[in-house]
Write an enzyme that holds these catalytic residues in place. Structure first.
Site, short mmCIF file in Angstrom:
data_model
loop_
_atom_site.label_atom_id
_atom_site.label_comp_id
_atom_site.label_asym_id
_atom_site.label_seq_id
_atom_site.Cartn_x
_atom_site.Cartn_y
_atom_site.Cartn_z
N ASP A 106 -11.68 2.23 3.85
CA ASP A 106 -12.14 0.92 3.34
C ASP A 106 -13.63 0.70 3.58
O ASP A 106 -14.10 -0.45 3.55
CB ASP A 106 -11.31 -0.21 3.97
CG ASP A 106 -11.40 -1.52 3.17
OD1 ASP A 106 -11.91 -1.48 2.03
OD2 ASP A 106 -10.97 -2.56 3.69
N GLN A 134 -5.35 -1.60 9.47
CA GLN A 134 -5.04 -2.91 8.87
C GLN A 134 -5.57 -4.02 9.79
O GLN A 134 -5.26 -4.06 10.97
CB GLN A 134 -3.51 -3.03 8.67
CG GLN A 134 -3.08 -4.30 7.98
CD GLN A 134 -3.51 -4.38 6.51
OE1 GLN A 134 -3.50 -3.39 5.79
NE2 GLN A 134 -3.89 -5.55 6.07
N LYS A 145 0.84 -1.21 0.00
CA LYS A 145 0.00 0.00 0.00
C LYS A 145 0.88 1.26 0.00
O LYS A 145 0.62 2.21 -0.74
CB LYS A 145 -0.95 -0.02 1.20
CG LYS A 145 -2.05 -1.08 1.03
CD LYS A 145 -2.83 -1.38 2.29
CE LYS A 145 -3.77 -2.58 2.03
NZ LYS A 145 -4.45 -3.07 3.23
#
Ligand code: ADP
Length: 278
Positions: free
Chosen positions: A115, A92, A48
């Site tokens: 997300d 994460q 990322k």
């Protein structure tokens, strides 16, 4: 059989984003929180960071030790919520035990939710009006569209009902007017459901759960699974003899993974632009 070559499709998306970002005086910034030492998570976070750098987007990885408290994690999230230089926050997952992902996610401001994990953004998604789309499922849809695979009116089967993949995947397919079935660990006769699928998305987290005997002739198969076995990366789908049945298949690696990252970059830019309007 068509290869759903996520890597190539993602490269094109990244080139477009790079061009867009180069015209901006202030650059969008993604802040990633990584708790603990999970090796797979470290690899993903590395990808990322690299992708952000490639397209001229700023990024920062904030590492917390596995022994961090829930309070420390949530305070960090609050700090990033009010940091005007951070436009998107990615926590994460999974978190090391005993940290509570649900509680931490709910601290992320929906306007910085990279997300689409928060209840608010998942709610908008369920209403068919998403602000951002969840990265992996959105990547799957983009991949199908990139190969002109029609979704409307198709039988779509999603194997898995996790909050990050299965459930939002079903929602996005529904928003695209597919007829959607969700299978999970309690589903009776998984194979019978899969055999009806025009579009089959495998996200059960079980290596090679789906083999060619689960596939209807002409189906498009997307493999969201990723497992390291004997030094090799394999998915939830066993590619053996797939070409005899499937119309399209996404490879592992080089399929959904790069699309997830492209989705994350897109969301960061979108949240940056939305923030300018406030
Ligand atoms: P991911 O993050 O890839 O979605 P998770 O491990 O969080 O993976 O979730 C796995 C999902 O797969 C769960 O929803 C579970 O119900 C589903 N699942 C597990 N085993 C099977 C199975 N044998 N058949 C169908 N679904 C399964």
């Amino acid at each position: 059989m068509i290869l759903l070559d996520g890597k190539r499709i993602a490269t094109k998306i990244k080139d477009e984003l790079k061009a867009e970002i180069s015209s901006l005086s202030q650059k969008p910034k993604l802040s990633v929180i990584l708790v603990g030492e999970d090796p797979a998570s470290q690899v993903y976070v590395g990808h990322k960071e690299k992708a952000c750098a490639q397209i001229g987007m700023e990024s920062e990885v904030i590492r917390l030790s596995a022994s961090s408290s829930q309070d420390e994690l949530e305070q960090l999230i609050e700090k990033l919520n009010s940091d005007s230089k951070t436009h998107a926050i990615l926590l994460q997952l999974p978190l090391p035990k005993p940290l509570d992902a649900f509680s931490a996610i709910e601290k992320i401001s929906p306007s910085k939710d990279a997300d689409c994990l928060t209840a608010y953004n998942q709610g908008l998604l369920a209403l068919g009006r998403p602000l951002v789309k969840p990265c992996t499922p959105a990547g799957v849809i983009e991949m199908l569209k990139a190969k002109d695979i029609d979704i409307a009116g198709k039988e779509a089967v999603v194997v898995g009902r996790s909050n990050i993949v299965g459930k939002p995947m079903a929602q996005l397919l529904l928003n695209e007017n597919a007829t959607v079935t969700i299978c999970h660990s309690k589903t009776k006769d998984l194979k019978a459901h899969c055999l009806k699928a025009d579009i089959l998305v495998a996200a059960a987290g079980i290596p090679h759960l789906i083999d060619s005997s689960f596939i209807k002739e002409g189906a498009s198969v997307v493999d969201v699974g990723i497992h390291r076995q004997e030094g090799k990366l394999i998915g939830d789908v066993n590619p053996l003899a797939m070409d005899e049945k499937a119309f399209a298949l996404s490879p592992v690696p080089g399929g959904v993974g790069p699309m997830t990252i492209a989705g994350l970059l897109k969301n960061t830019l979108l949240l940056f632009e939305a923030g300018k309007l406030n």
